[in-house]
Design an enzyme around this catalytic site. Structure first.
Site, PDB file in Angstrom:
ATOM      1  N   LYS A  13       4.385   2.417   2.154  1.00  0.00           N
ATOM      2  CA  LYS A  13       4.926   2.595   3.497  1.00  0.00           C
ATOM      3  C   LYS A  13       4.420   1.530   4.478  1.00  0.00           C
ATOM      4  CE  LYS A  13       1.820   6.379   4.808  1.00  0.00           C
ATOM      5  NZ  LYS A  13       0.828   6.012   3.780  1.00  0.00           N
ATOM      6  N   ARG A  88      -0.281  12.620  10.309  1.00  0.00           N
ATOM      7  CA  ARG A  88      -0.686  13.019   8.961  1.00  0.00           C
ATOM      8  C   ARG A  88      -0.908  14.516   8.873  1.00  0.00           C
ATOM      9  NH1 ARG A  88      -3.009   7.754   7.426  1.00  0.00           N
ATOM     10  NH2 ARG A  88      -3.439   7.676   5.218  1.00  0.00           N
ATOM     11  N   ARG A 127      -3.825  -3.095  -4.998  1.00  0.00           N
ATOM     12  CA  ARG A 127      -3.649  -3.339  -3.574  1.00  0.00           C
ATOM     13  C   ARG A 127      -4.751  -4.237  -3.022  1.00  0.00           C
ATOM     14  NH1 ARG A 127      -1.310   1.504   0.125  1.00  0.00           N
ATOM     15  NH2 ARG A 127      -3.265   1.571   1.241  1.00  0.00           N
ATOM     16  N   ARG A 160      -9.885  -2.374  -0.642  1.00  0.00           N
ATOM     17  CA  ARG A 160     -10.566  -1.506   0.316  1.00  0.00           C
ATOM     18  C   ARG A 160     -11.301  -0.377  -0.412  1.00  0.00           C
ATOM     19  NH1 ARG A 160      -5.498  -0.442   4.125  1.00  0.00           N
ATOM     20  NH2 ARG A 160      -5.906   1.594   3.246  1.00  0.00           N
ATOM     21  N   ARG A 171      -7.686  11.349  -1.878  1.00  0.00           N
ATOM     22  CA  ARG A 171      -6.695  11.140  -0.805  1.00  0.00           C
ATOM     23  C   ARG A 171      -5.343  11.761  -1.180  1.00  0.00           C
ATOM     24  NH1 ARG A 171      -6.376   5.083   0.473  1.00  0.00           N
ATOM     25  NH2 ARG A 171      -5.273   5.754   2.333  1.00  0.00           N
TER      26      ARG A 171
HETATM   27  P1  AMP Z   1      -4.432   4.362   5.834  1.00  0.00           P
HETATM   28  O1  AMP Z   1      -4.765   2.931   6.035  1.00  0.00           O
HETATM   29  O2  AMP Z   1      -3.250   4.805   6.656  1.00  0.00           O
HETATM   30  O3  AMP Z   1      -4.266   4.738   4.394  1.00  0.00           O
HETATM   31  O4  AMP Z   1      -5.666   5.213   6.402  1.00  0.00           O
HETATM   32  C1  AMP Z   1      -6.968   5.084   5.876  1.00  0.00           C
HETATM   33  C2  AMP Z   1      -7.823   6.281   6.287  1.00  0.00           C
HETATM   34  O5  AMP Z   1      -7.892   6.348   7.727  1.00  0.00           O
HETATM   35  C3  AMP Z   1      -7.289   7.637   5.859  1.00  0.00           C
HETATM   36  O6  AMP Z   1      -7.664   7.977   4.538  1.00  0.00           O
HETATM   37  C4  AMP Z   1      -7.948   8.558   6.896  1.00  0.00           C
HETATM   38  O7  AMP Z   1      -9.306   8.772   6.605  1.00  0.00           O
HETATM   39  C5  AMP Z   1      -7.877   7.704   8.150  1.00  0.00           C
HETATM   40  N1  AMP Z   1      -6.614   7.948   8.899  1.00  0.00           N
HETATM   41  C6  AMP Z   1      -5.612   7.051   9.147  1.00  0.00           C
HETATM   42  N2  AMP Z   1      -4.621   7.624   9.850  1.00  0.00           N
HETATM   43  C7  AMP Z   1      -4.998   8.913  10.070  1.00  0.00           C
HETATM   44  C8  AMP Z   1      -4.387  10.021  10.727  1.00  0.00           C
HETATM   45  N3  AMP Z   1      -3.168   9.927  11.303  1.00  0.00           N
HETATM   46  N4  AMP Z   1      -5.079  11.187  10.762  1.00  0.00           N
HETATM   47  C9  AMP Z   1      -6.301  11.302  10.213  1.00  0.00           C
HETATM   48  N5  AMP Z   1      -6.919  10.309   9.553  1.00  0.00           N
HETATM   49  C10 AMP Z   1      -6.283   9.114   9.473  1.00  0.00           C
END
Ligand code: AMP
Length: 215
Positions: A13, A88, A127, A160, A171
């Site tokens: 996404k 989320r 990734r 990462r 996750r």
């Molecule tokens: P992402 O890069 O979107 O996969 O986000 C990495 C991490 O950031 C996630 O595993 C969460 O720990 C945190 N995170 C990002 N967006 C959110 C959100 N909308 N709500 C809560 N935690 C978030």
């Protein structure tokens, strides 16, 4: 146009969000990127977020909503935005809808990039992310022009911590429990659209473009 990207971690996404944003000339807003930028800068917000992110957990709604609302209030969001990784949880979606309703506004589409769990883990290990500018790549599907180097800013790309297999499994569990209910939420609002995320990213993008042409 205001677009939300939904999908499991690793569904692609973020890549699609970047493509839509650059095509439409609207910002790509990733709450994950905002948290990572804060971690890098060593802010209090970053320190708090990191304790959750390192465990594959969600950052609490209150904190996440605050940073998102600050970001979408900025001038460059006037003509819309693509949200990647927000909302989320159902409470996050509710706050966004309420805040937009106050401005007589609404989300146009929630696009669900659908990829079965079994594809996700092998995908995530390929990734790579740029720690400096936040651009994301995939060694096979979206490779940078020069191996290991960010096309946009020339920094060295990294895997990462939260893309490592043990964290990815956690996750995915969190995604099914807390984020998947949003599919029903946006279906109820009549704005959910689902695309097959297992095909080539260009074909995923073509499918999304057809959806966006509905407006
Ligand atoms: P992402 O890069 O979107 O996969 O986000 C990495 C991490 O950031 C996630 O595993 C969460 O720990 C945190 N995170 C990002 N967006 C959110 C959100 N909308 N709500 C809560 N935690 C978030």
């Amino acid at each position: 146009m205001k677009i939300i990207m939904l999908g499991a971690p690793g569904a692609g996404k973020g890549t699609q969000a970047q493509m839509i944003a650059s095509e439409k000339g609207i910002p790509h807003i990733s709450t994950g990127d905002i948290f990572r930028a804060n971690i890098k800068e060593g802010t209090d917000l970053g320190k708090e977020a990191k304790t959750y992110m390192d465990q594959g957990k969600l950052v609490p709604d209150e904190l996440t909503v605050r940073i998102l609302l600050d970001r979408v209030a900025k001038d460059d969001c006037k003509n819309g935005y693509v949200l990647d990784g927000f909302p989320r949880t159902i409470p996050q979606a509710n706050v966004l809808d309420e805040e937009l309703a106050k401005l007589n506004d609404h989300v146009d589409f929630a696009i669900n990039v659908d990829v079965p769990d079994e594809n996700i883990i092998s995908r995530m290990s390929g990734r790579r992310a740029c720690p400096k500018c936040g651009a994301t790549y995939h060694v096979k599907h979206v490779p940078p022009k020069k191996e290991g180097i960010c096309d946009k800013c020339g920094s060295e790309l990294v895997l990462r911590d939260d893309d490592k297999p043990e964290t990815v499994k956690k996750r995915l569990g969190v995604y099914h429990e807390q984020t998947q209910p949003l599919i029903e939420y946006y279906t109820g609002k009549g704005i959910l659209r689902t695309v097959d995320g297992t095909v080539d990213p260009k074909d995923v993008y073509a499918a999304i473009n057809e959806i966006l042409a509905e407006v």
